[in-house]
Scaffold this motif. Structure first.
Motif, PDB file in Angstrom:
ATOM      1  N   PRO A  42     -20.650 -13.175   7.775  1.00 14.09           N
ATOM      2  CA  PRO A  42     -21.390 -14.530   7.428  1.00 14.09           C
ATOM      3  C   PRO A  42     -22.938 -13.443   7.382  1.00 14.09           C
ATOM      4  N   SER A  43     -23.076 -12.624   8.741  1.00 13.84           N
ATOM      5  CA  SER A  43     -24.214 -12.387   8.784  1.00 13.84           C
ATOM      6  C   SER A  43     -24.615 -11.686   7.513  1.00 13.84           C
ATOM      7  N   GLY A  44     -23.924 -10.992   6.149  1.00 17.72           N
ATOM      8  CA  GLY A  44     -24.644 -10.341   5.599  1.00 17.72           C
ATOM      9  C   GLY A  44     -23.723  -9.008   5.205  1.00 17.72           C
ATOM     10  N   ASP A  45     -23.251  -9.027   6.326  1.00 18.19           N
ATOM     11  CA  ASP A  45     -23.169  -7.373   6.438  1.00 18.19           C
ATOM     12  C   ASP A  45     -21.519  -7.435   6.037  1.00 18.19           C
ATOM     13  N   SER A  46     -20.292  -6.227   6.041  1.00 20.88           N
ATOM     14  CA  SER A  46     -19.340  -6.078   5.653  1.00 20.88           C
ATOM     15  C   SER A  46     -18.625  -5.297   6.293  1.00 20.88           C
ATOM     16  N   VAL A  47     -16.997  -5.630   6.031  1.00 18.37           N
ATOM     17  CA  VAL A  47     -16.115  -4.730   6.547  1.00 18.37           C
ATOM     18  C   VAL A  47     -15.314  -3.716   5.436  1.00 18.37           C
ATOM     19  N   THR A  48     -15.098  -2.911   5.398  1.00 17.85           N
ATOM     20  CA  THR A  48     -14.964  -1.840   4.372  1.00 17.85           C
ATOM     21  C   THR A  48     -13.806  -1.375   4.612  1.00 17.85           C
ATOM     22  N   LEU A  49     -12.204  -1.808   3.912  1.00 19.05           N
ATOM     23  CA  LEU A  49     -11.805  -0.405   4.060  1.00 19.05           C
ATOM     24  C   LEU A  49     -10.618   0.446   3.663  1.00 19.05           C
ATOM     25  N   SER A  50      -9.836   1.504   3.258  1.00 17.16           N
ATOM     26  CA  SER A  50      -9.446   2.197   2.717  1.00 17.16           C
ATOM     27  C   SER A  50      -7.047   1.337   3.453  1.00 17.16           C
ATOM     28  N   GLU A  51      -7.237   0.809   2.099  1.00 19.53           N
ATOM     29  CA  GLU A  51      -6.063   0.126   2.745  1.00 19.53           C
ATOM     30  C   GLU A  51      -4.613   0.882   1.584  1.00 19.53           C
ATOM     31  N   SER A  52      -3.554   0.843   2.148  1.00 20.70           N
ATOM     32  CA  SER A  52      -2.393   1.257   1.179  1.00 20.70           C
ATOM     33  C   SER A  52      -2.201  -0.240   0.113  1.00 20.70           C
ATOM     34  N   THR A  53      -2.240   0.663  -1.046  1.00 20.03           N
ATOM     35  CA  THR A  53      -1.616  -0.198  -1.884  1.00 20.03           C
ATOM     36  C   THR A  53      -0.304  -1.388  -2.230  1.00 20.03           C
ATOM     37  N   ALA A  54       0.349  -0.784  -0.940  1.00 18.44           N
ATOM     38  CA  ALA A  54       1.847  -1.068  -1.308  1.00 18.44           C
ATOM     39  C   ALA A  54       2.557  -1.745  -0.126  1.00 18.44           C
ATOM     40  N   ILE A  55       3.040  -2.857   0.209  1.00 17.19           N
ATOM     41  CA  ILE A  55       3.493  -3.614   1.577  1.00 17.19           C
ATOM     42  C   ILE A  55       3.930  -1.996   2.495  1.00 17.19           C
ATOM     43  N   VAL A  56       4.708  -1.711   2.630  1.00 19.73           N
ATOM     44  CA  VAL A  56       5.055  -0.190   2.414  1.00 19.73           C
ATOM     45  C   VAL A  56       4.484   1.021   2.261  1.00 19.73           C
ATOM     46  N   SER A  57       4.383   1.686   3.050  1.00 16.44           N
ATOM     47  CA  SER A  57       4.308   2.987   2.953  1.00 16.44           C
ATOM     48  C   SER A  57       4.089   3.694   4.178  1.00 16.44           C
ATOM     49  N   HIS A  58       4.948   4.996   3.878  1.00 19.37           N
ATOM     50  CA  HIS A  58       4.820   6.255   4.556  1.00 19.37           C
ATOM     51  C   HIS A  58       5.360   5.710   6.369  1.00 19.37           C
ATOM     52  N   GLY A  59       6.494   4.527   5.796  1.00 19.39           N
ATOM     53  CA  GLY A  59       7.518   3.711   7.023  1.00 19.39           C
ATOM     54  C   GLY A  59       7.164   2.441   7.700  1.00 19.39           C
ATOM     55  N   THR A  60       5.602   2.634   7.117  1.00 21.53           N
ATOM     56  CA  THR A  60       5.398   1.453   8.107  1.00 21.53           C
ATOM     57  C   THR A  60       4.244   0.382   7.245  1.00 21.53           C
ATOM     58  N   THR A  61       4.482  -0.867   7.818  1.00 20.55           N
ATOM     59  CA  THR A  61       3.752  -1.812   7.327  1.00 20.55           C
ATOM     60  C   THR A  61       1.986  -1.860   7.615  1.00 20.55           C
ATOM     61  N   GLY A  62       1.885  -1.533   8.648  1.00 21.73           N
ATOM     62  CA  GLY A  62       0.697  -1.279   9.270  1.00 21.73           C
ATOM     63  C   GLY A  62      -0.890  -0.343   8.187  1.00 21.73           C
ATOM     64  N   LEU A  63      -0.366  -0.274   7.335  1.00 21.96           N
ATOM     65  CA  LEU A  63      -1.784   0.393   6.614  1.00 21.96           C
ATOM     66  C   LEU A  63      -2.220  -0.854   5.291  1.00 21.96           C
ATOM     67  N   LEU A  64      -2.569  -1.980   5.537  1.00 20.16           N
ATOM     68  CA  LEU A  64      -2.958  -2.888   4.668  1.00 20.16           C
ATOM     69  C   LEU A  64      -3.651  -3.918   5.772  1.00 20.16           C
ATOM     70  N   THR A  65      -4.186  -5.111   5.115  1.00 23.95           N
ATOM     71  CA  THR A  65      -4.313  -6.175   6.509  1.00 23.95           C
ATOM     72  C   THR A  65      -3.396  -7.380   5.830  1.00 23.95           C
ATOM     73  N   TRP A  66      -2.959  -8.045   6.617  1.00 21.63           N
ATOM     74  CA  TRP A  66      -2.199  -8.898   6.803  1.00 21.63           C
ATOM     75  C   TRP A  66      -3.531 -10.494   7.040  1.00 21.63           C
TER      76      TRP A  66
END
Length: 314
Positions: free
Chosen positions: A88-112
């Motif tokens: 809301p402030s106009g700032d942003s959160v920018t993330l590097s995320e995986s394009t796959a639901i499961v990657s490197h044996g985990t689901t923790g590389l993207l935002t849920w």
């Protein structure tokens, strides 16, 4: 354009912008609403606003830009992408995320979705975090924590996870958003001290948890199987026993994917003597996520063993 039409057009443009920056799939964009707006008498003004927003510079693009675009289109598809979430402030959160639901044996590389929902609630309730030390369990890509760091002014924030690849990406995302990971060196006055800790729920010790001295503990979308749920309750029970000061406030958000999603969790909380209540749902829609997701936030009271326990609605 009438004021009410202008307000509706602005909201629609923001919806498109948020989905575009968050790299959401095109079918999730509100195309039908856009088509309906364009058919209204003021539709030409909306179309002009769209063109002005995306063609701010009235000059012809350089040939080099077309060549660069062609190279991108012909390149091998990356397993990583960058997504931005507007605050809301106009700032942003920018993330590097995986394009796959499961990657490197985990689901923790993207935002849920539960991470987005909890971040929205936190932004609407900054007093719960302001000036306090926050420990996040299972931080994943880091969206919730970074939103809190930017919008809620905590004194310190501890991101944690147990997967090596997740921790690597998480550290990168913290730095990407302008925070330092050097001890005792906040980025600027008023900025929280930020750390990233490896925390295995099955191996963590009471002394390790006590060292964080957390005033608030949060977790989002970590109830995806029974084994993990039991480990989480073990950590929460350990927090009850090891805090030297008052026990922390705890907020756990999860998406209800089946009737059993939260049932085991609240059963184990009752067994551990941890009181809980459901946080009232909020209507704030700052971030684009699955519209029909049913997300619940539970507030836990670790030092009360005989409190009010409100059952989840079926």
């Amino acid at each position: 354009m009438a004021p009410e039409d202008h307000e509706g057009a602005t909201s629609l443009l923001q919806s498109f912008e948020r989905r575009f920056l968050a790299a959401r799939a095109l079918p999730s964009f509100p195309w039908q609403s856009l088509e309906e707006k364009l058919r209204e008498p003021s539709g030409s003004e909306l179309l002009l606003a769209i063109l002005q927003k995306h063609e701010a510079v009235p000059t012809e693009p350089l040939d080099a830009l077309y060549e660069a675009l062609a190279e991108v289109l012909m390149a091998k598809e990356s397993t990583q992408c960058h997504r931005s979430y507007l605050l809301p402030s106009g700032d942003s959160v920018t993330l590097s995320e995986s394009t796959a639901i499961v990657s490197h044996g985990t689901t923790g590389l993207l935002t849920w979705d539960a991470a987005l929902y909890l971040a929205e609630w936190a932004i609407g309730n900054p007093a719960a975090f302001a000036g306090r030390t926050v420990l996040e369990l299972g931080s994943g890509a880091g969206l919730t924590g970074l939103a809190i760091c930017k919008a809620c002014h905590p004194r310190a924030f501890v991101f944690s996870d147990c997967h090596g690849r997740v921790l690597e990406q998480l550290r990168g995302n913290v730095l990407l958003n302008g925070f330092s990971l050097e001890l005792h060196t906040p980025t600027h006055p008023g900025s929280p001290k930020v750390t990233v800790a490896e925390l295995d729920w099955d191996k963590v010790t009471a002394s390790q948890l006590s060292s964080f001295q957390a005033d608030v503990v949060i977790a989002a979308d970590v109830l995806y199987c029974g084994e993990v749920t039991l480990s989480l309750v073990r950590v929460l029970k350990m927090l009850t026993d090891c805090q030297r000061r008052t026990t922390p406030d705890v907020y756990v958000a999860y998406t209800i994917r089946s009737h059993d999603t939260g049932k085991l969790f609240v059963t184990e909380l009752d067994r551990a003597g941890i009181s809980w209540e459901e946080v009232p749902p909020h209507a704030s829609k700052l971030f684009p996520y699955e519209e029909h997701s049913a997300v619940v936030i539970l507030k836990l009271v670790l030092n009360v063993h005989h409190g009010v326990r409100r059952r989840l609605e079926k």
